[in-house]
Design an enzyme around this catalytic site. Structure first.
Site, PDB file in Angstrom:
ATOM      1  N   THR A 130     -12.090   3.553  -1.260  1.00 50.91           N
ATOM      2  CA  THR A 130     -12.396   4.125   0.050  1.00 50.91           C
ATOM      3  C   THR A 130     -13.870   4.460   0.218  1.00 50.91           C
ATOM      4  OG1 THR A 130     -10.201   5.160   0.129  1.00 50.91           O
ATOM      5  CG2 THR A 130     -11.821   5.974   1.677  1.00 50.91           C
TER       6      THR A 130
ATOM      7  N   ASP B 162      -3.831   7.410   1.729  1.00 49.51           N
ATOM      8  CA  ASP B 162      -4.333   8.520   2.540  1.00 49.51           C
ATOM      9  C   ASP B 162      -5.362   8.100   3.573  1.00 49.51           C
ATOM     10  OD1 ASP B 162      -6.181   7.961   0.394  1.00 49.51           O
ATOM     11  OD2 ASP B 162      -7.195   9.837   0.862  1.00 49.51           O
TER      12      ASP B 162
ATOM     13  N   ASP C 247      -6.887   8.958  -5.489  1.00 48.61           N
ATOM     14  CA  ASP C 247      -5.476   8.591  -5.594  1.00 48.61           C
ATOM     15  C   ASP C 247      -4.771   8.936  -4.288  1.00 48.61           C
ATOM     16  OD1 ASP C 247      -2.800   8.271  -6.177  1.00 48.61           O
ATOM     17  OD2 ASP C 247      -2.926   9.167  -8.172  1.00 48.61           O
TER      18      ASP C 247
END
Length: 363
Positions: free
Chosen positions: A212, A243, A264
């Site tokens: 990300t 997420d 994570d």
């Protein structure tokens, strides 16, 4: 031996607040060259077209550069060898949000997420339907795989599909590839837990395996935008969403500040760390401590969890915290194009909660 971890707040202040000449201001996760370029492009574009233009240009830069092979096309294939993308964009003015998840065959995930914000009344579009929406907006459909991702999948299969994200199936996923069949549930599984929850957090986050870019933009009017772009966890089960595209998990912003997360995602999305950090800042908590609290509340449940949060408040203060990563770097950019990269030590499973109760504040 006790260990202490310092959360840096190194930023130009005048009488406790940031000099307005430094605005706009951008903070991003990860300190590699591609992320630095994305940070600079974001601040430059914010000057030209505002906070949302800056945010999307910054995220799109990382997509095009394939930052650390964890953003954009040609990275993190799923079990079928396909790369799919996730992205989230948030405008704190009016709480406007657009997101896409499990986006197939479209390279420009951040721009498609912005399209969701601007051209629909929805917040999140997913899967093949998100691809069809992108095509409606004129985005080009193309294969997101590369020769490198194909080689990763080939090697993964020869190594008995390790690692993977299956549990409670046969054959044993820790030593065999699928196809898998579910194991019968025992009485204890029905009434308590399918597995020891600590086993769910073991996804190693590092420079080439973090998935990300998280970004927060503060414009010249002191209004925030925030967002993410990701190609997800490597060798994930097809259809998995982490997420990154979830508001409050991957990123969040309101009039009090903004935050973004990386790591994570399967664990982080259960705790909404970005939302938590921003609400802490709303209560007056400094960004470093807000990020620290967001991380430690996850560690209390998942000691092996690895990830990081960056945050910026309305006064221009910044902060970051991380867990179970060797070193975490993040970038801060200012109006003049200066990009400063910071590196912090992270909380570790063995000592993060036993000794350290709160972050050490500077400035």
């Amino acid at each position: 031996m006790r260990r202490f971890y310092i959360f840096l707040l190194l930023i130009p202040y005048i009488n406790g607040t940031i000099n307005d000449d430094s605005l706009p201001m951008v903070i991003t996760t990860w300190g590699s060259d591609g992320f630095k370029k994305a940070t600079k492009n974001a601040v430059d574009a914010t000057l030209l077209g505002g906070r949302m233009f800056g945010l999307v240009e910054g995220l799109s830069t990382c997509e095009a550069l394939q930052c650390d092979t964890t953003v954009g096309y040609g990275g993190s294939p799923d079990e079928n060898g396909e790369t799919c993308l996730d992205s989230l964009v948030i405008d704190a003015d009016g709480m406007r949000v657009g997101a896409v998840a499990n986006l197939h065959r479209i390279r420009d995930a951040a721009r498609v997420a912005w399209g969701v914000m601007n051209f629909t009344k929805h917040t999140l579009l997913v899967g093949e339907s998100a691809t069809q929406f992108a095509k409606t907006l004129g985005f080009k459909e193309e294969d997101l795989s590369t020769e490198e991702t194909k080689s990763w999948i080939s090697k993964w299969k020869t190594e008995k599909c390790q690692p993977n994200f299956w549990k409670n199936v046969s054959p044993d996923p820790s030593s065999s590839c699928g196809p898998y069949k579910t194991n019968p549930l025992t009485k204890s599984m029905r009434y308590y837990s399918l597995v020891n929850q600590s086993d769910e957090a073991g996804y190693l986050v590092e420079k080439t395996n973090h998935d990300t870019i998280g970004m927060v933009v503060r414009d010249t009017e002191n209004i925030f935008s925030a967002g993410t772009s990701s190609n997800g966890a490597r060798f994930k089960i097809p259809g998995r969403v982490g997420d990154s595209p979830i508001p409050g998990a991957g990123a969040y912003a309101n009039k009090f500040g903004g935050a973004a997360a990386t790591g994570d995602g399967d664990v982080m999305m259960r705790f909404l760390p970005s939302f938590f950090a921003v609400t802490q800042m709303e209560l007056g908590t400094k960004p470093s401590k807000a990020a620290y609290k967001a991380i430690t509340r996850i560690l209390k449940v998942f000691p092996k969890f690895s990830g990081a949060v960056v945050a910026m408040n309305v006064k221009g203060r910044i902060g970051a915290s991380c867990a179970n990563i060797n070193k975490f770097g993040y970038n801060v950019a200012f109006q003049n194009g200066t990009v400063v990269t910071y590196s912090i030590s992270c909380l570790k499973e063995v000592n993060s909660l036993k000794y350290l109760k709160e972050g050490i504040e500077f400035a």
